[in-house]
Design an enzyme around this catalytic site. Structure first.
Site, PDB file in Angstrom:
ATOM      1  N   LYS A  33       0.842  -1.198   0.000  1.00 14.49           N
ATOM      2  CA  LYS A  33       0.000   0.000   0.000  1.00 14.49           C
ATOM      3  C   LYS A  33       0.873   1.242   0.000  1.00 14.49           C
ATOM      4  CE  LYS A  33      -3.540   2.530   2.474  1.00 14.49           C
ATOM      5  NZ  LYS A  33      -4.240   2.754   3.718  1.00 14.49           N
ATOM      6  N   HIS A  57      -2.559   7.671   1.309  1.00 16.22           N
ATOM      7  CA  HIS A  57      -2.879   7.569   2.737  1.00 16.22           C
ATOM      8  C   HIS A  57      -3.802   8.699   3.180  1.00 16.22           C
ATOM      9  CE1 HIS A  57       0.058   4.395   2.905  1.00 16.22           C
ATOM     10  NE2 HIS A  57       0.974   5.207   2.447  1.00 16.22           N
TER      11      HIS A  57
END
Length: 160
Positions: A33, A57
């Site tokens: 991620k 994020h």
């Protein structure tokens, strides 16, 4: 104390070689991620990732970074089906889901909205949120003339 915990949570010395080593020790799915560039997407894939999550994020860590949806088409084009691509960040409606799928994501993560729904109304709130996203996705598909999620293409949402 918070700063100490925060700084221990992020290890700036981690490299793609470390991810390759992790891949040799972990035979489960490996998902990376925080991919926001073609270079990182290729490096993650080359290091053995099964999937990447295009994510900034929530834009909270670095002011002014590119949005996930802006980078998603570039990453999807560069990886050309080599691994699954997911997108996280800025998904607030079914139209956002449709746009992400059309831009190359296999799926999306919805970040904070599920927490808000759960906090507001518990399980019922979460079910309502998911039903709303599904309904909005269906409306977006109908408005674009698509009858399946697989028929969503980048051209549908492209301004050019």
């Amino acid at each position: 104390e918070f700063r100490r915990v925060l700084f221990r949570s992020f290890d700036p010395s981690v490299t793609w070689k470390d991810i390759e080593q992790l891949r040799t020790e972990w035979d489960g799915k490996l998902v990376i991620k925080g991919v926001l560039s073609v270079e990182d997407a290729k490096a993650a894939t080359d290091a053995g990732a099964d999937a990447v999550i295009v994510s900034n994020h929530g834009g909270r860590q670095l002011d002014g970074v590119s949005s996930s949806i802006a980078m998603l088409p570039r990453v999807a084009e560069a990886l050309a089906g080599r691994v699954d691509i997911l997108m996280d960040g800025g998904v607030r409606s079914g139209q956002d889901v449709a746009r992400a799928i059309a831009s190359g994501a296999r799926a999306v993560l919805i970040g904070r909205p599920w927490i808000w729904a759960l906090a507001a109304q518990g399980e019922t709130g979460l079910k309502k949120l998911l039903a709303t996203l599904k309904g909005e996705l269906r409306v977006s598909m109908a408005l674009t003339g698509t009858t399946s999620v697989g028929a969503l293409t980048r051209e549908i949402f492209s301004p050019h």
